[in-house]
Scaffold this active site. Structure first.
Site, mmCIF file in Angstrom:
data_model
loop_
_atom_site.group_PDB
_atom_site.id
_atom_site.type_symbol
_atom_site.label_atom_id
_atom_site.label_comp_id
_atom_site.label_asym_id
_atom_site.label_seq_id
_atom_site.Cartn_x
_atom_site.Cartn_y
_atom_site.Cartn_z
ATOM 1 N N LYS B 68 0.854 -1.192 0.000
ATOM 2 C CA LYS B 68 0.000 0.000 0.000
ATOM 3 C C LYS B 68 0.888 1.239 0.000
ATOM 4 O O LYS B 68 1.952 1.250 0.633
ATOM 5 C CB LYS B 68 -0.902 -0.033 1.250
ATOM 6 C CG LYS B 68 -2.031 0.995 1.249
ATOM 7 C CD LYS B 68 -2.907 0.827 2.490
ATOM 8 C CE LYS B 68 -4.021 1.857 2.562
ATOM 9 N NZ LYS B 68 -4.823 1.721 3.799
ATOM 10 N N SER B 143 -9.723 1.553 3.556
ATOM 11 C CA SER B 143 -8.905 2.350 2.658
ATOM 12 C C SER B 143 -7.908 1.522 1.853
ATOM 13 O O SER B 143 -7.372 2.019 0.868
ATOM 14 C CB SER B 143 -8.121 3.386 3.467
ATOM 15 O OG SER B 143 -7.247 2.734 4.366
ATOM 16 N N SER B 167 -9.889 -0.804 7.639
ATOM 17 C CA SER B 167 -9.350 -0.534 6.301
ATOM 18 C C SER B 167 -8.696 -1.713 5.597
ATOM 19 O O SER B 167 -8.410 -1.639 4.409
ATOM 20 C CB SER B 167 -8.346 0.618 6.356
ATOM 21 O OG SER B 167 -9.025 1.840 6.384
#
Lengths: 481, 485
Positions: B68, B143, B167
């Site tokens: 990420k 997220s 997330s």
């Protein structure tokens, strides 16, 4: 001036200079002239960096807390003080937020004045935080040096319980001495390691409170003294003129050059720092055992040394007080003692000639060419009667100017006090032989002729004869004639 | 697709016996990355020059993975999916990523997500919206949207994510894969761009529970750069993974999971909760017991607000280092304040600005007691209530969200008040720092849905074992997104 009751509170910031690394980052904690050389990603607020508490800095803080008779917290934690300023790249400072728990709370310390009287200063709190970067504002640019960002900083806050500029400075000097004695900080204001905020108010008597005016970032004790004196005068004059309402709760700064304080901002628009507990530092327990261990490791403190100098070496409170003010001076003195120097003579030399010299030439006593070893040569030469005190003083300056061993200088300058009996007898005989008339007058009761003979002997020996021996020999020889 | 759909252990075996090389895996993964980029907009950066690596006895060696973009990766653009860092190339690695790199794992891309992790939709990255590989009209949730989309699309066996509210675990549910965040502090957060430090967790998205165990074994460990990390060297998640969960006791919160709490339930919510209760029966068939327990309704209803207040407050402070003065694109202006304002005004998405204002508001001296301090108290009460259950139960089981992934275009619709707590209940795992894992448990409206297992702190092994057993009892293990639209 002098007709109002003065109340002073102090905030003393002292950088902890003696830890290896900074308080929350692994960057070196070291004073350097090369900007931005002691920095790690955390010190510049790079994304993803985290604070790690320096245990040594916490230990030193707790020691200070114990010396100040403060209460120590059961758990240690830190808080964020949020504000935007270029000297703080994270845009928050990790600090502690009294009256929330901090390294020391509700303490006191007794301070001795030069005249021997004492007064007590209440310590509201002492807390540990990180220093900000240092900034220089040039004509159209500002430059930032992050070396100082993250250096451990201890902020000590007194109760408003000091009542004169002299007492304020005595307090600050003593606290500075403690920092030095405990190996926590060099506490050198020239390196910007000490910064003070000063609160001053005046009132009619001790039962009423005046309006508090704060002076920020006063960087020397001289400045603290000046700022307090100036504020007392400024506020008193306004009060005298019935204009006390013009004294505002505000922040001012001390202007060294003009010797005045200048308004910066009103206290009313103080910033909201939105404190909250730093989530990246878990609360950690301060154990009783650790506190006890720290307490035991507190070294001999300045007043303890002072008492020792007075009782063991018979020094006056005044002299002892001067010696302990700076740990390097005290260490210099103790080194002299350990080398066998006479304590009173060493004290006189240090408080007189040596501190005069270091002050005049702005050097540190530990950097002086005249080491305790060399001073000891001078002192023992006086004691052994090898040189007179007048010669000693000349020798002192020659050693410092030429940076040469006192023995060498004594030799090359022919600085030898004549104490040899035979030599003195022969000079005395010579003088008496040349002054038969004066002997006559002496014998007839003009006893002050004795001093004349002494003077003649000293003249012939260019002042090198031991005056005690000269007098002995003269008395002896005169009686024979 | 030849290899990237396989599990880590399968890939390792093939690498070891020479059936395939690391170079070939990297090449395949990069090709798939470009497909997923086109279809789902999953990445900020695809590292096309990546070479294969050495294959050792380490299970992760030579195998591609994704990271990420809110992990700091040395020499590789790391934006946090924000314009405030759209040119930021860090000079140090996040510890979790470094731990994988040292084992020979090979990063092939940086995945997009909601800006700095502050979002649950996958629609606020500076590079645009991430689309669900099962149906690109739908969101991935966030997220960790790019990581979830990529793993679900079969780009590689795993991608790193971060989890502050849910997330990792929510997008895992919406993308039909596994999402695991271990106990707080098990993985160092050093180098993870912070959102809300007391809630932030590193974790991983995979398609197999065992893969999650393998990856977290590698990522975890005490780190002298993160004071909240702890020594887990005695924990070997993969070695000790077992599907023997007989006698384990699960609970679910009746106030959240029973359909009769929702008189106005729509079809999807109805199907989702029915499916959840079907899965509970599977748990029982594995020899576990499942009880519905009551938790104070007031506490349950407080979850979303508690999260909002605490996470926004911490974010306001954590993101205040983003000024564009030291790193990130410089703003314009005559002085540093104007430059900073310009940088932040242009750099942040409207959603983040809204949250930063909330955070600032709740921290103000006059509001702090009422909002921030009360939220912290409520957080403690909620955690205590759940911990009380952990005295009698091994883990909590719950449905992920209120159904399958929402439509991207419908994402602006306000969530219904009565389902808000159900939507956000995985935040309990962040409040308490609990180990928590999502696995797929079926389909609603042709889109995957998930179920979550959460245990007490340090009970990661137990949580993984339950998930592992349950995964094997269902037919969604290792599934790769088949586009249904």
């Amino acid at each position: 001036m002098g007709k109002y009751y003065v109340t002073i509170g102090l905030e003393m910031h002292c950088e902890v200079s003696e830890t290896k690394s900074k308080v929350f980052s692994s960057a070196k904690n070291e004073y350097t002239e090369t900007p931005n050389s002691n920095i790690r990603p955390l010190d510049m607020g790079f994304p993803g960096t985290l604070p790690v508490v320096n245990k040594e800095a916490v230990r030193m803080s707790l020691m200070m807390s114990e010396i100040l008779n403060c209460r120590q917290p059961e758990y240690m934690y830190f808080e964020r003080k949020n504000y935007y300023y270029p000297d703080m790249p994270k845009n928050y400072q990790i600090t502690q937020n009294p009256p929330e728990d901090c390294v020391g709370m509700n303490g006191y310390i007794d301070i001795e004045r030069e005249d021997g009287s004492t007064f007590r200063v209440g310590i509201n709190n002492i807390h540990l935080e990180e220093d900000a970067a240092s900034m220089d504002h040039l004509y159209d640019t500002s430059v930032i040096d992050y070396n100082r960002a993250g250096v451990p900083l201890l902020e000590l806050v007194t109760e408003p319980c000091i009542h004169s500029a002299e007492d304020a400075v005595s307090f600050l000097e003593y606290i500075r001495a403690i920092y030095q004695y405990c190996g926590i900080s060099e506490a050198d204001s020239k390196k910007g390691q000490i910064r003070c905020d000063v609160n001053v108010s005046i009132s009619d008597d001790e039962n009423t409170l005046g309006t508090k005016v704060e002076m920020k970032n006063v960087n020397s004790f001289g400045g603290v003294f000046g700022a307090i004196q100036y504020e007392i005068k400024r506020q008193s004059e306004l009060k005298d003129a019935d204009r006390y309402d013009e004294v505002e709760q505000e922040t001012r700064r001390w202007d060294e050059e003009s010797g005045t304080t200048i308004r910066m901002r009103s206290k009313v628009d103080a910033e909201d720092y939105k404190y909250f507990v730093e989530p990246n530092i878990p609360k950690f327990k301060i154990t009783k055992e650790w506190l006890e261990e720290i307490r035991k490791s507190i070294p001999e403190l300045p007043y303890e040394r002072k008492a020792k100098y007075m009782s063991e070496y018979g020094l006056s409170a005044y002299d002892a007080g001067i010696l302990i003010k700076d740990i390097n001076t005290a260490n210099y003195f103790e080194k002299c003692i350990s080398l066998g120097s006479d304590a009173k003579m060493a004290a006189n030399w240090i408080t007189g000639n040596i501190l005069g010299y270091t002050y005049k030439h702005e050097i540190e006593i530990q950097d002086l060419y005249l080491t305790p070893e060399r001073l000891n040569v001078i002192i023992s030469s006086i004691q052994d009667g090898k040189i007179s005190s007048k010669q000693a003083k000349e020798l002192f300056f020659m050693v410092l100017e030429r940076e040469d061993e006192p023995e060498n200088i004594m030799k090359s300058e022919g600085m030898q006090q004549i104490s040899d009996d035979g030599a003195i007898v022969s000079v005395v005989t010579e003088v008496l032989d040349e002054n038969s008339e004066q002997i006559e007058q002496y014998k007839n009761g003009k006893t002050n002729m004795f001093d004349y003979f002494v003077g003649q002997v000293m003249k012939k020996t260019r002042g090198q004869a031991n005056p005690v021996k000269v007098k002995e020999t003269l008395t002896n020889e005169l009686s024979k004639r | 697709m030849k290899y990237m759909g396989l599990s880590i252990t399968e890939l390792h075996e093939k690498l070891k016996n020479g059936e395939v090389t690391s170079e070939e895996l990297v090449k395949e993964s990069l090709e798939l990355s470009h497909d997923a980029q086109e279809k789902c907009n999953a990445f900020v950066t695809i590292l096309d020059d990546t070479k294969g690596g050495e294959v050792t006895d380490d299970l992760l060696s030579g195998i591609p993975f994704g990271v990420k973009d809110n992990y700091s990766t040395k020499g590789v653009l790391s934006t946090g999916s924000s314009n405030t860092l759209n040119d930021y190339v860090p000079f140090f690695d996040a510890t979790a990523y470094d731990n994988l790199k040292k084992r020979g794992a090979i990063m092939v891309n940086k995945a997009a997500g909601d800006e700095f992790g502050l979002g649950g939709t996958g629609t606020t990255a500076h590079t645009g919206v991430q689309r669900n590989p099962w149906n690109t009209d739908h969101m991935c949730a966030g997220s960790s949207s790019g990581s979830a989309a990529a793993v679900a699309a079969g780009v590689y066996p795993y991608a790193l994510g971060s989890d502050t509210g849910d997330s990792i675990r929510k997008p895992a549910g919406f993308c039909g894969i596994v999402g695991y965040k271990p106990t707080y502090g098990m993985i160092s957060r050093y180098g993870l761009f912070p959102f809300a430090s007391s809630l932030d967790h590193c974790g991983v998205l995979t398609r197999y529970v065992r893969d999650a165990a393998i990856v977290v074994d590698a990522m975890k460990g005490i780190d002298e750069l993160d004071m909240t990390s702890w020594d887990s060297s005695h924990i070997h998640l993969n070695d000790d993974l077992t599907d023997d969960v007989k006698g384990k006791k699960l609970f679910y919160i009746k106030e959240l999971c029973d359909l009769d709490n929702y008189p106005n339930a729509d079809e999807e919510l109805t199907a989702h909760l029915n499916n959840f209760h079907e899965t509970l029966k599977k748990c029982e068939s594995l020899g576990m017991t499942v009880d519905g327990v009551h938790i104070d309704q007031a506490l349950i209803r407080a979850i979303p607000s508690v999260y909002q207040v605490i996470s926004c407050a911490e974010a306001t402070s954590n993101l205040s280092n983003l000024t564009g003065l030291i790193f990130g694109p410089r703003g314009e202006g005559d002085n540093y304040i104007e430059m900073m304002k310009d940088h932040r005004t242009k750099g942040f998405s409207p959603l983040i600005k809204r949250r930063l204002i909330i955070g600032s508001y709740v921290l103000q001296t006059e509001n702090q007691e009422r909002y921030f301090k009360n939220a912290q108290r409520a957080r403690r009460l909620i955690v205590d209530a759940i911990k009380e259950q952990f005295k009698n139960y091994d883990a909590m089981i719950s449905p992920v969200g209120t159904g399958p992934a929402k439509l991207i275009d419908g994402s602006k619709e306000m969530l219904k008040d009565d389902t808000l707590a159900l939507e956000d209940q995985l935040q309990i795992g962040n409040f308490g720092g609990f180990p928590s894992i999502t696995i797929p448990n079926g389909f609603v409206s042709n889109l995957p849905v998930g179920i979550n297992i959460t245990g007490n702190c340090y009970e990661d092994q137990l949580v993984l074992n339950i998930a592992y057993a349950l995964e094997s009892a269902m037919e969604y293990k290792g599934q790769i997104a088949k586009e249904v639209k």
